[in-house]
Design a protein around this motif. Structure first.
Motif, PDB file in Angstrom:
ATOM      1  N   MET A  33       0.849  -1.169   0.000  1.00  0.00           N
ATOM      2  CA  MET A  33       0.000   0.000   0.000  1.00  0.00           C
ATOM      3  C   MET A  33       0.901   1.241   0.000  1.00  0.00           C
ATOM      4  O   MET A  33       1.808   1.352   0.808  1.00  0.00           O
ATOM      5  N   ASN A  34       0.607   2.167  -0.900  1.00  0.00           N
ATOM      6  CA  ASN A  34       1.390   3.402  -0.929  1.00  0.00           C
ATOM      7  C   ASN A  34       0.673   4.513  -0.154  1.00  0.00           C
ATOM      8  O   ASN A  34      -0.437   4.312   0.364  1.00  0.00           O
ATOM      9  N   THR A  35       1.285   5.661  -0.076  1.00  0.00           N
ATOM     10  CA  THR A  35       0.754   6.779   0.703  1.00  0.00           C
ATOM     11  C   THR A  35      -0.636   7.180   0.231  1.00  0.00           C
ATOM     12  O   THR A  35      -1.546   7.366   1.046  1.00  0.00           O
ATOM     13  N   ALA A  36      -0.815   7.323  -1.062  1.00  0.00           N
ATOM     14  CA  ALA A  36      -2.111   7.727  -1.610  1.00  0.00           C
ATOM     15  C   ALA A  36      -3.192   6.702  -1.276  1.00  0.00           C
ATOM     16  O   ALA A  36      -4.322   7.075  -0.916  1.00  0.00           O
ATOM     17  N   GLN A  37      -2.871   5.432  -1.395  1.00  0.00           N
ATOM     18  CA  GLN A  37      -3.852   4.385  -1.077  1.00  0.00           C
ATOM     19  C   GLN A  37      -4.224   4.406   0.405  1.00  0.00           C
ATOM     20  O   GLN A  37      -5.384   4.205   0.763  1.00  0.00           O
ATOM     21  N   LEU A  38      -3.241   4.628   1.248  1.00  0.00           N
ATOM     22  CA  LEU A  38      -3.490   4.712   2.685  1.00  0.00           C
ATOM     23  C   LEU A  38      -4.445   5.871   2.996  1.00  0.00           C
ATOM     24  O   LEU A  38      -5.403   5.715   3.763  1.00  0.00           O
TER      25      LEU A  38
ATOM     26  N   ASP B 260      -1.933  11.422  -6.031  1.00  0.00           N
ATOM     27  CA  ASP B 260      -0.523  11.466  -6.403  1.00  0.00           C
ATOM     28  C   ASP B 260       0.393  11.826  -5.240  1.00  0.00           C
ATOM     29  O   ASP B 260       1.584  12.093  -5.446  1.00  0.00           O
TER      30      ASP B 260
ATOM     31  N   SER C 294       2.905  11.425  -2.460  1.00  0.00           N
ATOM     32  CA  SER C 294       3.951  10.458  -2.114  1.00  0.00           C
ATOM     33  C   SER C 294       4.463  10.773  -0.710  1.00  0.00           C
ATOM     34  O   SER C 294       4.158  11.827  -0.145  1.00  0.00           O
ATOM     35  N   ALA C 295       5.243   9.878  -0.182  1.00  0.00           N
ATOM     36  CA  ALA C 295       5.799  10.087   1.158  1.00  0.00           C
ATOM     37  C   ALA C 295       6.585  11.390   1.235  1.00  0.00           C
ATOM     38  O   ALA C 295       6.520  12.106   2.244  1.00  0.00           O
ATOM     39  N   SER C 296       7.305  11.733   0.189  1.00  0.00           N
ATOM     40  CA  SER C 296       8.107  12.965   0.222  1.00  0.00           C
ATOM     41  C   SER C 296       7.226  14.222   0.212  1.00  0.00           C
ATOM     42  O   SER C 296       7.641  15.261   0.728  1.00  0.00           O
TER      43      SER C 296
END
Length: 169
Positions: A1-6, A122, A124-126
């Motif tokens: 799971m990426n940031t956007a999905q979370l 879109d 992201s963690a950054s």
């Protein structure tokens, strides 16, 4: 799971909770307050949606759904208010004035959720370290703002669910 999905999952839980809470409620139930200074389900749902709309629009530098999709006008016909109002600091009389049908409250939340999903798609963690509000010390980052809004929304959704559970029979 990426940031956007979370983030999408978290904000989706707000919608799911509110949908369950609003299901089948009439106007009297939506505006019932167990005490004179308590919030109503209608006010809680309107407020959590306004906060999400206002704060995320500001963080992403976009227009609010409230004004661009006509919800300020539609809800303004239900109760008199300033379109920039999010409910922060409302007194008992202002809370009591928030009267809107469940369908309209849910329609507004659904539209805000759609914009939220598009805005975070879109991220992201950054991106979470980007400062979005320098009026605070320390300045507020996107990550802090998103978690703050999600926390506030889930808390108010839980309060609305609790109020539904104690409605007079």
């Amino acid at each position: 799971m990426n940031t956007a999905q979370l983030l999408e999952d978290g904000f989706g839980r707000v919608v799911e909770s509110v949908e369950r809470t609003l299901d089948g409620l009439d106007d009297a139930e939506l505006t019932h307050r167990p005490a004179a200074d308590a919030n109503s389900i209608a006010w809680l749902v309107w407020h959590l949606t306004r906060v999400q709309d206002d704060h995320l629009a500001d963080a992403f530098d976009v227009e609010q759904v409230y004004t661009t999709q006509g919800f300020a006008q539609q809800l303004g016909e239900c109760f008199a208010h300033d379109p920039s109002d999010t409910g922060y600091g409302h007194d008992a009389a202002q809370v009591a004035a928030v009267r809107a049908p469940a369908e309209l409250l849910l329609e507004y939340l659904t539209a805000v959720h759609a914009q939220t999903v598009a805005l975070v798609a879109d991220v992201s963690a950054s991106d979470l370290d980007r400062v979005v509000d320098d009026r605070w010390d320390p300045p507020v980052t996107l990550g802090v703002r998103l978690v703050s809004v999600l926390d506030d929304d889930l808390e108010h959704a839980g309060q609305a669910a609790y109020l539904r559970g104690i409605l007079p029979q």
